[in-house]
Design an enzyme around this catalytic site. Structure first.
Site, PDB file in Angstrom:
ATOM      1  N   CYS A 290       0.783  -1.241   0.000  1.00 16.95           N
ATOM      2  CA  CYS A 290       0.000   0.000   0.000  1.00 16.95           C
ATOM      3  C   CYS A 290       0.821   1.301   0.000  1.00 16.95           C
ATOM      4  O   CYS A 290       0.499   2.210  -0.767  1.00 16.95           O
ATOM      5  CB  CYS A 290      -1.046   0.005   1.110  1.00 16.95           C
ATOM      6  N   ARG A 319       6.605 -11.415   5.000  1.00 19.76           N
ATOM      7  CA  ARG A 319       6.122 -11.262   6.371  1.00 19.76           C
ATOM      8  C   ARG A 319       6.724 -12.343   7.248  1.00 19.76           C
ATOM      9  O   ARG A 319       6.832 -13.494   6.827  1.00 19.76           O
ATOM     10  CB  ARG A 319       4.597 -11.362   6.412  1.00 19.76           C
ATOM     11  N   GLN A 337       0.799 -10.933  -3.537  1.00 22.68           N
ATOM     12  CA  GLN A 337      -0.608 -10.588  -3.410  1.00 22.68           C
ATOM     13  C   GLN A 337      -1.137 -10.099  -4.752  1.00 22.68           C
ATOM     14  O   GLN A 337      -0.435  -9.401  -5.472  1.00 22.68           O
ATOM     15  CB  GLN A 337      -0.773  -9.451  -2.400  1.00 22.68           C
ATOM     16  N   ASP A 339      -2.900  -7.602  -5.462  1.00 18.49           N
ATOM     17  CA  ASP A 339      -3.268  -6.455  -4.649  1.00 18.49           C
ATOM     18  C   ASP A 339      -3.809  -5.315  -5.506  1.00 18.49           C
ATOM     19  O   ASP A 339      -3.470  -5.195  -6.683  1.00 18.49           O
ATOM     20  CB  ASP A 339      -1.991  -5.968  -3.945  1.00 18.49           C
ATOM     21  N   HIS A 341      -5.246  -0.997  -4.767  1.00 21.65           N
ATOM     22  CA  HIS A 341      -5.693   0.061  -3.869  1.00 21.65           C
ATOM     23  C   HIS A 341      -6.549   1.035  -4.654  1.00 21.65           C
ATOM     24  O   HIS A 341      -6.154   1.479  -5.724  1.00 21.65           O
ATOM     25  CB  HIS A 341      -4.485   0.745  -3.223  1.00 21.65           C
ATOM     26  N   LYS A 421     -12.562  -5.004   7.633  1.00 17.85           N
ATOM     27  CA  LYS A 421     -12.433  -5.699   6.356  1.00 17.85           C
ATOM     28  C   LYS A 421     -13.508  -6.740   6.166  1.00 17.85           C
ATOM     29  O   LYS A 421     -14.110  -7.218   7.127  1.00 17.85           O
ATOM     30  CB  LYS A 421     -11.058  -6.352   6.253  1.00 17.85           C
ATOM     31  N   HIS A 467      -8.311  -1.228   0.255  1.00 17.18           N
ATOM     32  CA  HIS A 467      -7.323  -2.253  -0.114  1.00 17.18           C
ATOM     33  C   HIS A 467      -8.128  -3.478  -0.507  1.00 17.18           C
ATOM     34  O   HIS A 467      -9.130  -3.766   0.146  1.00 17.18           O
ATOM     35  CB  HIS A 467      -6.456  -2.668   1.075  1.00 17.18           C
TER      36      HIS A 467
END
Length: 621
Positions: A290, A319, A337, A339, A341, A421, A467
């Site tokens: 992000c 992570r 991911q 991902d 945004h 979320k 997200h």
RNA sequence: GCCGAUGUAGCUCAGUGGUAGAGCAGCUGAUUCGUAAUCAGCAGGUCGUGGGUUCAAGUCCCACCGUCGGCUCCA
């Protein structure tokens, strides 16, 4: 399932009624007591902990000197069978607290005494099963003879009350069902799950590996797994471009200041690796994408006319996960991911969330998943932002789910540090749920990064940020796919779609021509030209889960037009000899282009198309 | 991380203190076969790593590493 228990006594020690357990929960709760009774009779020194029913069975924790071995479990099972045969009554007893404490102390059950002191009122409710007695709210079956099908599954370590530092206990897992048939079915399902284990299939199908030399939780994608990933990624990118997203790329590390600004170093430290020193400046391996996307947003002045902006990236993050939780592709330390945004005005978030929900469901459907459990996770203890912001964001998520008629459960306190979320857990073919998709609202980062857009009024406003990940991570999603399909990937994803098998060396040339025709049509084909018997090649293609095998022998090779093959499908088997190659090419190309995911892909055999012979159309989807 | 189990050839596994084995996979050769395993030969190992005990360690002991199962779920 029918219950052998008609009217469970749901009342507690003060006559209050507790929330009703389902019949199977009561049954398994009594099963757990049965286990404890057997263990106590065989190991008189054992102290009992807790023993609840679970989703798929029950467990009971014991404090024992020696851990249980598979042999000792067999002995326990035998004892349980004995107690069932005795048909001992299971009786509720209400005992004054002092007396109960004495009784349990006399039996050496110090842990039970601890629980009674913590939880019981003046009157302690217990259940007996012969000499065995347990502190328990029940309800229970009337007698042990009601338990018809029970099996112990495993033993493992656990901690008293699940707290580190507490004594290490031994947990025995088991399951029970109303009938032997149901138990057998369950055991069969466990076997089936083992057969589908993505770690095993990953090796057998040469899809991926994890090497000691490179480190735990870090995935090596082999050529075949890489090819499937490429197909997934291509589809994903096309869908995103078509869906109004922009594709961006960002680096794997960034100055630690970026992570200070985002708050990750404060709220997310436990999952991050140590910083890297580069010429005296600290850099951080990214745990999320992000901040990069925000920085792209902030690279210039934004107008309300640009919103919503949707930045998507297949971004690889790292992570820290404790070594004990790593698990194949499903729990790793480095993952990509899918991902994105979304940056929008406050009044646009409902529409954006709904849009993402639609995108998620269509994307999952494309991969063969159309059943899911949905959760809304609310504000955790250590969170950023005001209650009011959280309330607005949570309400927006719930509204959107309602609008799409998606049922959900609330998962209290499980949100991220920056916002609530929606988590979507997809159900696979064995009915197991896997956490993949997520949609998160974020008021925190726009504020932290001082994000702005110029509104119609010519003034600066703060955008809201969403997200989202649809597949979650490519690693986990791939792992779920492997298990869902048991390695037999849909045609459009299969690394090899057709293996051409010549019956003997004599047909090698013809087989080569068949393979060439397939290749020219864009079909991923492999010609198995080894000096092996046909059965051997078929066996190998089967175990490699190749969708189609084209067998060519004397009969087929006689066709001067090279339009005749015998076809075998990996699940449907032999589809008949001497059928038309062109029709198959057409069919396979079409199913592949349509990204068909079901075994409806199996077409009926057709005769070869030879000028005067009419093309059969039956069976073609 | 914690508790337990476990680590022998690419894979699956045997080997309970005395010369490291099998099947499959691989390589070479023979064979040319009609829908899930043709035959023969060859090659393949610092027994996870490091210490220790012993005349002798894959085997016993210790430490470390990896893997597997579990570690929220009311009495």
């Amino acid at each position: 399932m029918s219950s052998p228990l008609e009217l469970p006594d749901n009342t507690g020690p003060s006559g209050e009624s507790k929330p009703a357990d389902s019949p199977i929960e009561i049954y398994r709760h009594s099963s757990a007591h049965l286990l404890a009774a057997a263990v106590c009779e065989l190991h008189p020194e054992a102290q009992c902990g807790i023993g609840p029913p679970t989703e798929e069975g029950f467990f009971y924790d014991f404090l024992v000197k020696e851990p249980f071995t598979p042999e000792s479990l067999v002995a326990v099972e035998k004892r349980m069978a004995h107690i069932i045969k005795q048909n001992r009554p299971i009786e509720k007893k209400l005992i004054p607290k002092a007396e109960a404490l004495e009784l349990f102390a006399a039996k050496g059950q110090a842990l039970k005494c601890e629980l009674i002191r913590e939880k019981a009122g003046d009157v302690v409710q217990c259940y007996t099963m012969g000499d065995f007695m347990d502190f328990c709210l029940g309800p229970h079956l009337p007698s042990t003879g009601k338990i018809k099908a029970i099996k112990l599954l495993s033993s493992s370590g656990s901690l008293w009350k699940g707290k580190e530092g507490n004594p290490a206990m031994q947990r025995i897992h088991g399951t029970s069902f109303f009938t032997q048939e149901e138990l057998d079915q369950y055991l069969h399902r466990i076997e089936e799950a083992k057969r589908r284990d993505h770690r095993r299939l990953g090796r057998e199908l040469d899809l991926f590996s994890i090497a000691d030399e490179t480190g735990s939780g870090l995935i090596l994608w082999h050529p075949k797994g890489g090819f499937i990933r490429k197909n997934i990624e291509d589809f994903w990118r096309d869908q995103h471009l078509a869906g109004g997203y922009d594709l961006v790329y960002s680096p794997h590390i960034a100055k630690i200041d970026l992570w200070n600004t985002s708050g990750h170093t404060q709220y997310y430290k436990a999952n991050m690796y140590s910083p890297i020193d580069i010429e005296g400046v600290e850099y951080q391996l990214k745990p999320m994408n992000c901040p990069f996307h925000i920085t792209i947003y902030n690279s210039k002045l934004r107008s309300y006319r640009e919103l919503p902006l949707r930045f998507a990236e297949l971004g690889t993050v790292y992570r820290f996960e404790r070594s004990g939780v790593l698990h194949g592709l499903l729990r790793v330390r480095g993952f990509t991911q899918d991902d994105a945004h979304l940056f929008c005005r406050l009044d646009q978030i409902d529409a954006e969330i709904v849009r993402v929900l639609d995108f998620v469901t269509s994307m999952l459907k494309a991969f063969g998943f159309d059943r899911y459990d949905v959760y809304v996770s609310t504000k955790p203890a250590d969170a950023s932002g005001t209650d009011e912001q959280w309330e607005i964001a949570t309400a927006a998520l719930k509204r959107s789910l309602d609008e799409r008629g998606l049922k959900y459960e609330v998962d209290p306190g499980e949100g991220t540090f920056y916002g609530p979320k929606i988590d979507i857990k997809i159900k696979d073919s064995l009915d197991r749920a896997w956490q993949c998709s997520t949609i998160q609202v974020d008021f925190h980062n726009p504020n932290r990064f001082k994000m702005e857009y110029i509104g119609e009024d010519g003034k600066a406003h703060q955008p809201v940020m969403l997200h989202r990940a649809l597949l979650g991570s490519l690693e986990r999603f791939f792992g779920v796919m492997i298990e869902h399909y048991a390695g037999a990937f849909p045609l459009w994803l299969a690394p090899t779609q057709v293996v051409v098998v010549p019956v003997s060396e004599v047909q090698l040339e013809y087989a080569g021509k068949v393979a060439e025709k397939l290749r020219d049509a864009g079909i991923r084909v492999h010609l198995d030209d080894r000096s092996e018997r046909m059965g051997y090649k078929i066996r190998e293609a089967q175990s490699q889960k190749v969708p189609y095998m084209f067998v060519v022998g004397k009969a087929e090779a006689a066709d001067p037009a090279v339009n005749t093959v015998s076809v075998r499908h990996r699940s449907a088997g032999d589809l008949g000899s001497s059928t038309g190659l062109d029709a198959w090419i057409h069919k396979i190309s079409r199913l592949s282009a349509e990204r068909a995911v079901t075994e409806g892909e199996v077409p009926a055999p057709q005769p070869p198309a030879k000028g005067d012979q009419p093309m059969a159309s039956g069976g073609v989807r």
